[in-house]
Design a protein around this motif. Structure first.
Motif, PDB file in Angstrom:
ATOM      1  N   THR A  40       0.757  -1.190   0.104  1.00 22.23           N
ATOM      2  CA  THR A  40       0.067   0.068   0.091  1.00 22.23           C
ATOM      3  C   THR A  40       0.980   1.140   0.094  1.00 22.23           C
ATOM      4  O   THR A  40       0.430   2.282  -0.512  1.00 22.23           O
ATOM      5  CB  THR A  40      -0.931   0.192   1.238  1.00 22.23           C
ATOM      6  OG1 THR A  40      -1.723  -1.194   1.371  1.00 22.23           O
ATOM      7  CG2 THR A  40      -1.820   1.438   1.205  1.00 22.23           C
TER       8      THR A  40
ATOM      9  N   GLY B 109       2.532   1.874  -3.357  1.00 25.83           N
ATOM     10  CA  GLY B 109       1.407   2.474  -4.366  1.00 25.83           C
ATOM     11  C   GLY B 109       1.077   3.946  -4.084  1.00 25.83           C
ATOM     12  O   GLY B 109       1.201   4.534  -5.055  1.00 25.83           O
ATOM     13  N   ALA B 110       0.861   4.250  -3.081  1.00 31.60           N
ATOM     14  CA  ALA B 110       0.699   5.624  -2.495  1.00 31.60           C
ATOM     15  C   ALA B 110       1.855   6.541  -2.717  1.00 31.60           C
ATOM     16  O   ALA B 110       1.812   7.484  -3.114  1.00 31.60           O
ATOM     17  CB  ALA B 110       0.565   5.723  -1.038  1.00 31.60           C
TER      18      ALA B 110
ATOM     19  N   VAL C 130       4.284   5.838  -5.179  1.00 29.45           N
ATOM     20  CA  VAL C 130       4.357   5.970  -6.758  1.00 29.45           C
ATOM     21  C   VAL C 130       3.212   7.292  -7.182  1.00 29.45           C
ATOM     22  O   VAL C 130       3.470   7.921  -8.009  1.00 29.45           O
ATOM     23  CB  VAL C 130       3.789   4.599  -7.488  1.00 29.45           C
ATOM     24  CG1 VAL C 130       3.817   4.759  -8.834  1.00 29.45           C
ATOM     25  CG2 VAL C 130       5.277   3.716  -7.286  1.00 29.45           C
ATOM     26  N   LEU C 131       2.063   7.088  -6.678  1.00 28.96           N
ATOM     27  CA  LEU C 131       0.916   7.862  -6.992  1.00 28.96           C
ATOM     28  C   LEU C 131       1.388   9.334  -6.708  1.00 28.96           C
ATOM     29  O   LEU C 131       0.996  10.226  -6.997  1.00 28.96           O
ATOM     30  CB  LEU C 131      -0.304   7.628  -6.394  1.00 28.96           C
ATOM     31  CG  LEU C 131      -0.847   6.388  -6.816  1.00 28.96           C
ATOM     32  CD1 LEU C 131      -2.382   6.043  -6.145  1.00 28.96           C
ATOM     33  CD2 LEU C 131      -1.117   6.775  -8.393  1.00 28.96           C
ATOM     34  N   SER C 132       1.994   9.588  -5.252  1.00 27.68           N
ATOM     35  CA  SER C 132       2.305  10.860  -5.162  1.00 27.68           C
ATOM     36  C   SER C 132       3.349  11.431  -5.821  1.00 27.68           C
ATOM     37  O   SER C 132       3.446  12.684  -5.976  1.00 27.68           O
ATOM     38  CB  SER C 132       2.796  10.813  -3.448  1.00 27.68           C
ATOM     39  OG  SER C 132       3.926  10.206  -3.142  1.00 27.68           O
TER      40      SER C 132
ATOM     41  N   LEU D 161       3.628  10.680  -9.073  1.00 24.86           N
ATOM     42  CA  LEU D 161       3.150  11.245 -10.300  1.00 24.86           C
ATOM     43  C   LEU D 161       2.329  12.445 -10.290  1.00 24.86           C
ATOM     44  O   LEU D 161       2.049  13.349 -10.938  1.00 24.86           O
ATOM     45  CB  LEU D 161       2.119  10.154 -10.770  1.00 24.86           C
ATOM     46  CG  LEU D 161       2.779   8.987 -11.079  1.00 24.86           C
ATOM     47  CD1 LEU D 161       1.637   7.764 -11.658  1.00 24.86           C
ATOM     48  CD2 LEU D 161       3.815   9.122 -12.423  1.00 24.86           C
ATOM     49  N   TYR D 162       1.575  12.715  -8.883  1.00 29.76           N
ATOM     50  CA  TYR D 162       0.703  13.859  -8.484  1.00 29.76           C
ATOM     51  C   TYR D 162       1.696  14.984  -8.518  1.00 29.76           C
ATOM     52  O   TYR D 162       1.478  16.070  -8.825  1.00 29.76           O
ATOM     53  CB  TYR D 162       0.185  13.552  -7.331  1.00 29.76           C
ATOM     54  CG  TYR D 162      -0.897  14.490  -7.117  1.00 29.76           C
ATOM     55  CD1 TYR D 162      -2.184  14.780  -7.942  1.00 29.76           C
ATOM     56  CD2 TYR D 162      -1.079  15.143  -5.827  1.00 29.76           C
ATOM     57  CE1 TYR D 162      -3.173  15.672  -7.489  1.00 29.76           C
ATOM     58  CE2 TYR D 162      -1.781  16.164  -5.578  1.00 29.76           C
ATOM     59  CZ  TYR D 162      -2.997  16.291  -6.547  1.00 29.76           C
ATOM     60  OH  TYR D 162      -3.828  17.273  -6.066  1.00 29.76           O
ATOM     61  N   TRP D 163       2.904  14.688  -7.807  1.00 21.98           N
ATOM     62  CA  TRP D 163       3.963  15.989  -7.696  1.00 21.98           C
ATOM     63  C   TRP D 163       4.391  16.315  -9.099  1.00 21.98           C
ATOM     64  O   TRP D 163       4.707  17.642  -9.214  1.00 21.98           O
ATOM     65  CB  TRP D 163       5.162  15.378  -6.712  1.00 21.98           C
ATOM     66  CG  TRP D 163       6.201  16.611  -6.610  1.00 21.98           C
ATOM     67  CD1 TRP D 163       6.328  17.476  -5.907  1.00 21.98           C
ATOM     68  CD2 TRP D 163       7.389  16.460  -7.417  1.00 21.98           C
ATOM     69  NE1 TRP D 163       7.353  18.237  -6.236  1.00 21.98           N
ATOM     70  CE2 TRP D 163       8.086  17.582  -6.974  1.00 21.98           C
ATOM     71  CE3 TRP D 163       8.081  15.778  -8.209  1.00 21.98           C
ATOM     72  CZ2 TRP D 163       9.414  18.120  -7.607  1.00 21.98           C
ATOM     73  CZ3 TRP D 163       9.322  15.773  -8.576  1.00 21.98           C
ATOM     74  CH2 TRP D 163       9.986  17.298  -8.383  1.00 21.98           C
TER      75      TRP D 163
ATOM     76  N   THR E 119       2.658  16.731 -11.755  1.00 23.72           N
ATOM     77  CA  THR E 119       1.592  17.574 -12.236  1.00 23.72           C
ATOM     78  C   THR E 119       1.526  18.664 -11.543  1.00 23.72           C
ATOM     79  O   THR E 119       1.441  19.953 -12.172  1.00 23.72           O
ATOM     80  CB  THR E 119       0.364  16.802 -12.064  1.00 23.72           C
ATOM     81  OG1 THR E 119       0.344  15.377 -12.884  1.00 23.72           O
ATOM     82  CG2 THR E 119      -0.677  17.562 -12.817  1.00 23.72           C
TER      83      THR E 119
ATOM     84  N   THR F 182       5.751  12.285  -0.446  1.00 26.55           N
ATOM     85  CA  THR F 182       6.552  11.195  -1.227  1.00 26.55           C
ATOM     86  C   THR F 182       7.530  10.607  -0.296  1.00 26.55           C
ATOM     87  O   THR F 182       7.858   9.465  -0.382  1.00 26.55           O
ATOM     88  CB  THR F 182       7.177  11.726  -2.580  1.00 26.55           C
ATOM     89  OG1 THR F 182       6.185  12.499  -3.170  1.00 26.55           O
ATOM     90  CG2 THR F 182       8.030  10.752  -3.302  1.00 26.55           C
TER      91      THR F 182
END
Length: 100
Positions: free
Chosen positions: A17, A20-21, A23-25, A27-29, A31, A45
């Protein structure tokens, strides 16, 4: 090392978990790095990475070691800084919205 099935499964779930979080953070950063939330997302992150390391250490060593206590203390400090930055960013956005 603790050899209970529940402990092993919960630790593995936490590692998956947090990965995954993290990696998503990242990707969000990518952006939002030019926005006011860029610093907050960067620290998120780092927090997710620290959670991964912490749970791997929990999985590998005994629960009452100095290394684990130090890592837990550092993790709580990072979480406190993250929450402080969220509050500061929220106030900054709120003040700029009220002035405009």
């Amino acid at each position: 090392m603790v050899d209970t099935t529940v402990h092993t499964l919960s630790t593995l779930f936490a590692v998956i978990t947090a990965t995954g979080a993290g990696v998503l953070s990242i990707l969000y950063w990518q952006t939002l790095r030019e926005s006011p939330f860029g610093t907050v997302i960067a620290l998120l992150t780092l927090t997710m990475s620290a959670m991964i390391v912490y749970h791997v250490v929990v999985f590998l060593v005994e629960p009452d070691t100095v290394l684990l206590e130090t890592l837990r203390s550092a993790l709580y400090t990072v979480v406190a800084i993250f929450l402080w930055l969220v509050v500061v960013t929220h106030r900054q956005i709120d003040n700029s919205a009220g002035a405009g």
